[in-house]
Design an enzyme around this catalytic site. Structure first.
Site, PDB file in Angstrom:
ATOM      1  N   GLY A   1      31.110  66.152  44.129  1.00 14.59           N
ATOM      2  CA  GLY A   1      32.058  66.854  44.964  1.00 14.59           C
ATOM      3  C   GLY A   1      33.417  67.113  44.348  1.00 14.59           C
ATOM      4  N   ASP A   2      33.740  66.424  43.263  1.00 11.06           N
ATOM      5  CA  ASP A   2      35.011  66.667  42.560  1.00 11.06           C
ATOM      6  C   ASP A   2      34.798  66.384  41.080  1.00 11.06           C
ATOM      7  OD1 ASP A   2      37.662  67.296  42.102  1.00 11.06           O
ATOM      8  OD2 ASP A   2      38.428  65.336  42.681  1.00 11.06           O
ATOM      9  N   LEU A   3      33.728  66.951  40.545  1.00  9.48           N
ATOM     10  CA  LEU A   3      33.286  66.588  39.197  1.00  9.48           C
ATOM     11  C   LEU A   3      33.940  67.483  38.153  1.00  9.48           C
ATOM     12  CD1 LEU A   3      31.625  64.686  37.549  1.00  9.48           C
ATOM     13  CD2 LEU A   3      29.636  66.159  37.881  1.00  9.48           C
TER      14      LEU A   3
END
Length: 355
Positions: free
Chosen positions: A228-230
């Site tokens: 999700g926030d890679l």
């Protein structure tokens, strides 16, 4: 029998130093006999990070990473980080830190913590092959409860909460989440007439055109657990137990979604993942049909990540301009929205359907 350790434990050098540790932290660290060191390792606008070195009752030594935030959103962010990391760890335990606990401190009012295993990082990006294999395994090994899109609690990108309300369709979940981020940006930075003018077409035309084909004509999306926030700052190379190197991800903002959403964060030039990382992943997990839409789907997903940046750094107009430019391009490319093919007795016809 449960043993209660004192809130102040002997530390070094030489065991003659007392290190203050909150009782809530001592309670969740496993079998600790001595605190060897407490070191500040970083700080952001919304959290501070500490390394805690301990000796366990069996004589072994271990290091733990602790993040502390304050306030309601600080508490919910750390809860979300724990739950998301635990979800990743349950599928791919070799791909993220082992989460230990989260909770509230007793000695600091309205302060909250998250603890996981501490890792020593080395410079460089993760090797594409092993990184792609682990990410593919995370995305493809399990699916969500009931086949829905969402997550059982809020997760945060930085200090930005995500709307993870469960939805039956990916199109509905993505649209709802994007509207939520747009509201958060406006709260922090105020309205923008250029952006507002594009939003009706974005939601009525572009999103249905690019996401509805994924779940029509017999196609279905199997919800994948995404980090999700890679971006490159949330992935690293660590020293493993054998002295070699391995790759892990951390600081997730997870939910169950379309696996390709992960790569919207790789599109902006500020991210350092290369085409080799893309190829390594998609050699294992093929791009979703229709493949011809992949690049514009990726651009649509990147809109949300750039909108995150525009919300965090509202004083920097570059990020909002990137959002506006990309939405404008997509609106101009897809003026008719989603077009459904209908086979009728007298031949084939098309009709445009607004979302």
């Amino acid at each position: 029998m449960e043993t209660t350790l004192p809130a102040v434990l002997p530390g070094n050098p030489g065991g003659n130093q007392l290190l203050q540790i909150d009782p809530s932290i001592i309670a969740v660290l496993p079998d600790v006999s001595e605190i060897l060191g407490v070191t500040k390792v970083g700080q952001s606008a919304w959290a501070k990070a500490t390394r805690i070195d301990v000796r366990h009752t069996d004589g072994s030594e271990e290091s733990y990473f602790m993040k502390v935030s304050v306030g309601h959103h600080g508490r919910e962010a750390l809860k979300g980080e724990f739950e998301a990391t635990w979800a990743i760890y349950a599928i791919t335990p070799d791909f993220c830190p082992m989460p230990i606990a989260w909770g509230s401190l007793k000695t600091e009012p309205d302060a909250h913590f998250y603890i996981c295993k501490f890792y020593t990082f080395v410079d460089g990006l993760p090797e594409p092959g092993s990184f792609g294999e682990k990410l593919a395994r995370l995305h493809s090994s399990h699916t969500s409860p009931g086949g829905k899109f969402g997550f059982h609690c809020a997760t945060y990108n930085g200090d930005l909460p995500q709307d993870n309300t469960w939805c039956d369709s990916w199109e509905a979940f993505y649209a709802s989440g994007l509207r939520h981020v747009l509201r958060e940006r406006e709260k922090r930075a105020g309205p923008d007439a250029r952006l507002d003018a594009l939003l009706p077409a974005l939601f009525a035309k572009v999103i249905p055109r690019l996401l509805r084909p994924l779940e029509s004509k017999g196609r279905k999306i199997r919800p994948s657990l995404v980090h999700g926030d890679l971006w490159c700052g949330n992935a690293g190379v660590v020293i493993d137990k054998q002295g070699g190197t391995d790759c892990i991800v951390y600081d997730p903002a997870s939910f169950w979604g379309h696996n390709e959403y992960e790569f919207g964060n790789w599109r902006p030039a500020r991210n350092k993942f290369t085409s080799e990382h893309f190829r390594a992943y998609f050699a294992i997990v093929p791009k979703a049909e229709p493949v011809a839409d992949f690049d514009d789907r990726n651009a649509l997903y990147a809109v949300r990540f750039n909108l995150h940046a525009a919300t965090f750094f509202s004083e920097n107009g570059e990020y909002l301009q990137m959002v506006i430019d990309e939405i404008q391009r997509l609106v101009e490319k897809y003026p008719d929205g989603y077009v459904e093919q209908k086979q009728e007795q007298d031949g084939s016809s098309q009709r445009a359907i607004e979302g």
